[in-house]
Scaffold this active site. Structure first.
Site, PDB file in Angstrom:
ATOM      1  N   TYR A 183       0.836  -1.203   0.000  1.00  0.00           N
ATOM      2  CA  TYR A 183       0.000   0.000   0.000  1.00  0.00           C
ATOM      3  C   TYR A 183       0.865   1.245   0.000  1.00  0.00           C
ATOM      4  O   TYR A 183       2.029   1.224   0.405  1.00  0.00           O
ATOM      5  CB  TYR A 183      -0.952   0.010   1.202  1.00  0.00           C
ATOM      6  CG  TYR A 183      -0.294   0.221   2.546  1.00  0.00           C
ATOM      7  CD1 TYR A 183      -0.079   1.512   3.049  1.00  0.00           C
ATOM      8  CD2 TYR A 183       0.091  -0.861   3.334  1.00  0.00           C
ATOM      9  CE1 TYR A 183       0.514   1.709   4.288  1.00  0.00           C
ATOM     10  CE2 TYR A 183       0.683  -0.671   4.583  1.00  0.00           C
ATOM     11  CZ  TYR A 183       0.889   0.614   5.053  1.00  0.00           C
ATOM     12  OH  TYR A 183       1.476   0.818   6.279  1.00  0.00           O
ATOM     13  N   CYS A 184       0.273   2.358  -0.462  1.00  0.00           N
ATOM     14  CA  CYS A 184       0.926   3.666  -0.451  1.00  0.00           C
ATOM     15  C   CYS A 184      -0.155   4.732  -0.334  1.00  0.00           C
ATOM     16  O   CYS A 184      -1.322   4.413  -0.132  1.00  0.00           O
ATOM     17  CB  CYS A 184       1.795   3.862  -1.693  1.00  0.00           C
ATOM     18  SG  CYS A 184       0.908   3.702  -3.258  1.00  0.00           S
ATOM     19  N   THR A 185       0.196   5.992  -0.477  1.00  0.00           N
ATOM     20  CA  THR A 185      -0.738   7.090  -0.202  1.00  0.00           C
ATOM     21  C   THR A 185      -1.970   7.079  -1.100  1.00  0.00           C
ATOM     22  O   THR A 185      -3.102   7.030  -0.630  1.00  0.00           O
ATOM     23  CB  THR A 185      -0.022   8.447  -0.334  1.00  0.00           C
ATOM     24  OG1 THR A 185       1.130   8.452   0.502  1.00  0.00           O
ATOM     25  CG2 THR A 185      -0.946   9.591   0.056  1.00  0.00           C
ATOM     26  N   ILE A 212      -4.172   4.579   0.630  1.00  0.00           N
ATOM     27  CA  ILE A 212      -4.662   4.883   1.975  1.00  0.00           C
ATOM     28  C   ILE A 212      -5.779   5.925   1.920  1.00  0.00           C
ATOM     29  O   ILE A 212      -6.750   5.863   2.674  1.00  0.00           O
ATOM     30  CB  ILE A 212      -3.518   5.427   2.855  1.00  0.00           C
ATOM     31  CG1 ILE A 212      -2.325   4.475   2.842  1.00  0.00           C
ATOM     32  CG2 ILE A 212      -3.986   5.659   4.282  1.00  0.00           C
ATOM     33  CD1 ILE A 212      -1.011   5.130   3.251  1.00  0.00           C
TER      34      ILE A 212
END
Length: 328
Positions: A183-185, A212
């Site tokens: 996952y990332c922003t 996210i």
């Protein structure tokens, strides 16, 4: 009552011919409508965060969607009380996400349109977080993780995203045969990184679709199992994600109390990001060490117009001193 500001976070991997010319055209339009923000345009696509009032952001979204290459581009929208940016930047780069591969050969880079991990919606991702047999990997920079992260997620021993491929190779044997979810922003880094993991031979790779930012807005999961806040690359610095049972996990650099306020060390040659309350920023003149607090180019001292006597008194109050040649 002032009008609400909308912050748009978005990306799209798509082939852009004459990307450098398009970047100039894009900047011209953004400035013409008064938009603020930061946008990267590359041969492989577009990645940006911009802010403005409702009318301005709507004009921008309509303009972008009118281009058939971006007709289905997904804008993630936050409402804020003030602008997230002060200026407008549109820059051309070779890539919108650089993996830091050792050969530095763009021809060997990952094309997410051809190779990427399986998309997981927020509900599926939450299930993955609760699955003991699934490895959840945070692909962001270290300072992003320190502000907030998913419960149980692995924090790679890296400083920035470009170091991640080598870290994964060094630790491959620990989770090569397991299901791995990243996952990332907002999703842009994971699109490419999950594809790289597939190419490296990982059998089951997933990614949080929309990142996210999308997880925090989902009406069902409501950001649950996220601890802390999410780091963002604009004047907001952080935004809340968990709307069920929010927590603060980051601690003040100076006294260890819960704190989500990021500042940069006032020594321009250090610039270390630290958590600090306004009270401690004042007390320690935003310096992360005695050397930084007494540095002749301390930005806190300059920004607040402290006299040499005031500066010296601040340092004396914490048992430190200002060298005679500094500020004289």
């Amino acid at each position: 009552m002032s009008e609400k500001i909308r912050v748009l976070l978005y990306y799209k991997y798509v082939s852009i011919e004459n990307a450098q010319e398009y970047a100039a055209k894009h900047l011209e339009f953004c400035k013409s409508i008064g938009l603020k923000g930061r946008i990267l345009i590359a041969d492989e696509g577009i990645n940006g965060t911009v802010s403005g009032d409702y009318e301005t952001t709507q004009k921008y979204m309509d303009w972008v969607h009118s281009d058939e290459r971006f007709a289905d581009l997904w804008f993630k929208i936050d409402e804020e009380n003030q602008q997230a940016f002060r200026k407008m930047f549109v820059r051309y780069k070779k890539e919108i996400v650089h993996l830091g591969l050792e050969d530095n050969n763009f021809d060997s880079d990952i094309n997410p349109l051809e190779t990427t991990g399986k998309y997981l919606n927020p509900k599926q991702f939450k299930e993955a977080l609760l699955d003991e047999d699934t490895v959840v990997l945070d692909t962001r920079n270290d300072y992003e993780y320190d502000l907030g992260h998913f419960r149980g997620a692995i924090r790679p021993d890296i400083r920035n995203f470009r170091e991640l491929p080598q870290w994964v190779r060094d630790n491959k044997d620990k989770f090569m045969e397991k299901r791995v979810v990243v996952y990332c922003t907002g999703g842009v880094r994971c699109e490419k990184f999950s594809g790289w993991m597939v190419r490296e031979g990982f059998k089951d790779v997933g990614q949080l679709h929309g990142g996210i930012a999308t997880y925090g807005k989902d009406p069902e999961v409501q950001g649950e199992l996220w601890d802390g806040a999410m780091y963002v690359f604009d004047d907001r610095i952080s935004v809340p994600i968990n709307h069920v049972n929010p927590t603060v996990i980051s601690k003040d650099y100076f006294d260890g109390t819960p704190c989500e306020r990021y500042v940069n060390c006032a020594n321009p040659f250090c610039n270390k990001q630290i958590f600090a309350s306004e009270e401690n920023e004042t007390k320690y003149v935003r310096g992360c060490s005695p050397e930084c607090r007494a540095h002749e180019r301390n930005r806190y001292v300059q920004e607040n117009g402290l006299s040499r006597q005031e500066w010296a008194e601040r340092l004396e109050a914490i048992g430190e001193s200002l060298p005679e040649f500094v500020g004289a």
